[in-house]
Enzyme design. Structure first.
Site, PDB file in Angstrom:
ATOM      1  CG  ASP A 117      28.633  34.494  37.378  1.00  0.00           C
ATOM      2  OD1 ASP A 117      27.923  34.748  38.373  1.00  0.00           O
ATOM      3  OD2 ASP A 117      28.408  34.954  36.246  1.00  0.00           O
ATOM      4  CB  THR A 190      42.679  36.625  40.332  1.00  0.00           C
ATOM      5  OG1 THR A 190      41.617  37.205  41.102  1.00  0.00           O
ATOM      6  CG2 THR A 190      42.879  35.172  40.760  1.00  0.00           C
ATOM      7  CE1 TYR A 192      35.754  40.626  38.234  1.00  0.00           C
ATOM      8  CE2 TYR A 192      36.570  38.654  37.150  1.00  0.00           C
ATOM      9  CZ  TYR A 192      35.719  39.740  37.174  1.00  0.00           C
ATOM     10  OH  TYR A 192      34.843  39.944  36.144  1.00  0.00           O
ATOM     11  CD  GLU A 193      43.376  36.926  45.786  1.00  0.00           C
ATOM     12  OE1 GLU A 193      43.858  36.696  46.904  1.00  0.00           O
ATOM     13  OE2 GLU A 193      43.559  36.186  44.794  1.00  0.00           O
TER      14      GLU A 193
END
EC number: 2.1.1.33
Length: 210
Positions: A117, A190, A192-193
């Protein structure tokens, strides 16, 4: 990562206490938690768990610990570990600032920080996982030759992290401002990646040691 609250989450995790711990009772017993004594790598903020599970499968010679404070998210990682019978992976639901209450000095060989974050507001800077307060925690639990591997799509967080680590006296190497431009074969993405890369965001990465 926030998910809908699952009232049964804690009971589910307790049923799998051979691979996941929801308290701080593992101090001095981390090595005994695994089938074999091997180097230990941890990921702080494991999210949905793709990175830590794929790393564990790719490197059976290393013991991995995924750290994710959200019990609702942790369920997904436990399910993957059980379904795929990943024996060199363990999981903890604790906050990062409590890592020195879990691990002994120099017990960890590598720390992964993936898409943490960014906490963009200045008043929240102390919550960033690369703030000096967290660096002190990492320095305590890392082996003298241990490293931090950091990835983020957030340029501001990356620049802040370089400044924070440099100011702390850390040595930085392999700084990459566009990891996917010439992506290493061993890079494990990931969730998110993939998400941010597909949206056109550049992925930043660095390695650091104390």
């Amino acid at each position: 990562m926030r998910m809908r609250n699952k009232p049964w989450a804690e009971d589910f995790l307790l049923q799998h206490d051979d691979i996941v711990s929801i308290d701080l009772a593992r101090k001095d017993h981390i090595v005994d938690w695994f089938d074999q004594v091997q180097p230990i790598h941890i990921e702080v903020g494991s999210g949905m768990g793709r990175f830590i599970t794929e790393m564990a499968k790719a490197h059976p010679e290393i013991n991995y610990i995924g750290i994710e404070r959200d019990k609702n998210v942790m369920i997904r990682i436990v399910e993957k570990a059980v379904e795929q019978n990943i024996r060199n992976l363990r999981l903890l639901t604790v906050d990062a600032e409590k890592l020195t209450e879990i691990f002994n000095e120099g017990e960890i060989d590598r720390i992964y920080l993936n898409f943490s974050d960014p906490w963009p507001k200045a008043r929240h800077a102390k919550r960033r996982l690369t703030h000096e307060n967290f660096l002190k925690v990492y320095e305590t639990i890392l082996d003298k030759d241990g490293e931090i591997h950091f990835k983020t799509d957030n340029q501001a967080l990356f620049e802040y992290s370089i400044e924070s680590m440099s100011h702390y006296g850390m040595k930085l190497k392999n700084i990459n401002l566009n990891l996917h431009d010439n992506e290493p074969e061993d890079n494990i993405r990931t969730e998110y990646e993939d998400k941010f890369s597909n949206k056109g965001f550049r992925i930043n990465r660095l390695e650091a040691r104390f």
